[in-house]
Design an enzyme around this catalytic site. Structure first.
Site, PDB file in Angstrom:
ATOM      1  N   HIS A  46       0.825  -1.208   0.000  1.00 32.18           N
ATOM      2  CA  HIS A  46       0.000   0.000   0.000  1.00 32.18           C
ATOM      3  C   HIS A  46       0.858   1.256   0.000  1.00 32.18           C
ATOM      4  O   HIS A  46       1.550   1.548   0.986  1.00 32.18           O
ATOM      5  CB  HIS A  46      -0.891  -0.042   1.244  1.00 32.18           C
ATOM      6  N   ARG A  47       0.852   1.974  -1.127  1.00 33.21           N
ATOM      7  CA  ARG A  47       1.715   3.143  -1.318  1.00 33.21           C
ATOM      8  C   ARG A  47       3.192   2.767  -1.163  1.00 33.21           C
ATOM      9  O   ARG A  47       4.032   3.583  -0.774  1.00 33.21           O
ATOM     10  CB  ARG A  47       1.352   4.280  -0.358  1.00 33.21           C
ATOM     11  N   GLU A  78       0.934  -0.375  -4.783  1.00 31.87           N
ATOM     12  CA  GLU A  78      -0.238   0.473  -4.995  1.00 31.87           C
ATOM     13  C   GLU A  78       0.218   1.915  -4.974  1.00 31.87           C
ATOM     14  O   GLU A  78       0.984   2.318  -4.089  1.00 31.87           O
ATOM     15  CB  GLU A  78      -1.284   0.212  -3.896  1.00 31.87           C
ATOM     16  N   ASP A  91      -0.808   6.244  -5.770  1.00 31.25           N
ATOM     17  CA  ASP A  91      -1.864   7.255  -5.841  1.00 31.25           C
ATOM     18  C   ASP A  91      -1.452   8.330  -6.844  1.00 31.25           C
ATOM     19  O   ASP A  91      -0.414   8.972  -6.672  1.00 31.25           O
ATOM     20  CB  ASP A  91      -2.079   7.904  -4.468  1.00 31.25           C
ATOM     21  N   HIS A  96      -0.764  10.903  -1.996  1.00 28.09           N
ATOM     22  CA  HIS A  96      -2.077  10.443  -1.556  1.00 28.09           C
ATOM     23  C   HIS A  96      -3.041  11.584  -1.269  1.00 28.09           C
ATOM     24  O   HIS A  96      -4.148  11.642  -1.799  1.00 28.09           O
ATOM     25  CB  HIS A  96      -1.947   9.565  -0.311  1.00 28.09           C
ATOM     26  N   GLU A 113      -4.150   3.885  -8.404  1.00 31.51           N
ATOM     27  CA  GLU A 113      -5.357   4.538  -7.919  1.00 31.51           C
ATOM     28  C   GLU A 113      -5.411   5.970  -8.431  1.00 31.51           C
ATOM     29  O   GLU A 113      -4.484   6.751  -8.215  1.00 31.51           O
ATOM     30  CB  GLU A 113      -5.433   4.548  -6.393  1.00 31.51           C
ATOM     31  N   LYS A 146      -6.592   9.309  -7.733  1.00 28.64           N
ATOM     32  CA  LYS A 146      -6.988   9.991  -6.502  1.00 28.64           C
ATOM     33  C   LYS A 146      -7.722  11.294  -6.840  1.00 28.64           C
ATOM     34  O   LYS A 146      -7.169  12.168  -7.480  1.00 28.64           O
ATOM     35  CB  LYS A 146      -5.747  10.278  -5.655  1.00 28.64           C
ATOM     36  N   ASP A 198       0.196  -2.057   4.499  1.00 28.35           N
ATOM     37  CA  ASP A 198       1.414  -1.293   4.768  1.00 28.35           C
ATOM     38  C   ASP A 198       2.572  -2.218   5.121  1.00 28.35           C
ATOM     39  O   ASP A 198       3.730  -1.806   5.071  1.00 28.35           O
ATOM     40  CB  ASP A 198       1.196  -0.336   5.951  1.00 28.35           C
TER      41      ASP A 198
END
Length: 277
Positions: free
Chosen positions: A41-42, A68, A70, A83, A142, A144, A267
């Site tokens: 995640h990120r 992932e 953003d 993000h 993603e 955003k 994370d």
């Protein structure tokens, strides 16, 4: 691609199909876990500043299946990775992403807030990430707040097509958003790229809502707080996969394994696979 295959089916058929799929699915036996995609995640954000090269490199080293990211846009039209819609939390600057030029964004320190060892980390561009990681790791993109950036979908699609990442053999690109209209648009722009919808709203988990999503989406990606076994079965019965977020504890990861989701967005890549430390 699974989208649209079952979208026209009635709710009763959906539930019936779900029952049969449960009965005949080849589930893991003898305590084995189903293979689940490990999505950083990120990046590996428990250990490095989110949405930076440092975090993505670490995720690759930890053998995550996907990173992932953003995507937003600068005032002068550059696609960048961050993000929040402001730079305040994760950089030494202030202001809205869309109000700052790329040069202004690039001058910010996006790493020091996480630790002195990350001082000088920059906000990456979308192009940089595609060029650096394609073929090395899957990329979950993603969009955003795309409603803030008219034409963003076309820009993202163009960058993906330029690198031939819109072809079925390169099925390691997924595009997702909380903005469903944006995802309908992306499905038309990139019909062979898997599309995901994000939600934390239980109203989006009804059979009727799921059937609508299945007309254009391949992934239904809810927050783990609304995941149930019934929801997973319904999503699967409509030909979609399910990926859940954001895992920040071993208990949450274990719960999602038990629910038999297809991807865990975390994370901590090592919570999904202890070997990935």
């Amino acid at each position: 691609m699974n989208k649209k295959l079952l979208a026209g089916a009635g709710i009763a058929f959906t539930l019936l199909f779900s029952s049969f799929s449960q009965a005949f699915a080849g589930e893991p036996t003898n305590g084995e876990r189903k293979k689940v995609d490990n999505v950083a995640h990120r990046g590996a954000t428990a250990y490095a500043p989110e949405n930076t090269i440092a975090a993505f490199d670490l995720a690759v080293n930890m053998k995550a299946d996907y990173i992932e990211i953003d995507v937003q846009r600068s005032k002068d039209g550059e696609l960048v990775l961050i993000h929040d819609t402001t730079v305040d939390r994760t950089t030494d600057g202030t202001g809205k992403v869309g109000d700052l030029t790329f040069e202004q964004l690039r001058s910010l320190d996006a790493g020091s807030w996480k630790g002195e060892q990350f001082a000088g980390e920059k906000i990456p561009t979308f192009d940089e990430i595609l060029d650096r990681y394609r073929g090395k790791v899957g990329i979950l993109v993603e969009l955003k707040a795309p409603e803030l950036y008219p034409g963003m979908e076309e820009q993202v699609a163009a960058a993906i097509k330029k690198r031939n990442l819109d072809k079925p053999r390169n099925n390691k690109i997924i595009i997702q958003s909380f903005n469903f209209e944006s995802m309908k648009k992306m499905d038309k722009l990139l019909p062979r790229v898997p599309i995901g919808v994000l939600t934390s709203n239980r109203a989006h988990t009804t059979p009727e809502a799921l059937q609508q999503f299945a007309t254009y989406a391949d992934w239904f990606n809810p927050s783990y707080g609304i995941v149930t076994e019934e929801l997973v079965n319904q999503v699967h019965s409509l030909g979609m996969k399910i990926g859940s977020w954001t895992v920040r504890s071993q208990e949450a990861a274990d719960f999602l394994f038990e629910m038999k989701v297809d991807a865990i967005i975390t994370d901590y890549p090592d919570y999904v696979d202890p070997r990935k430390k």
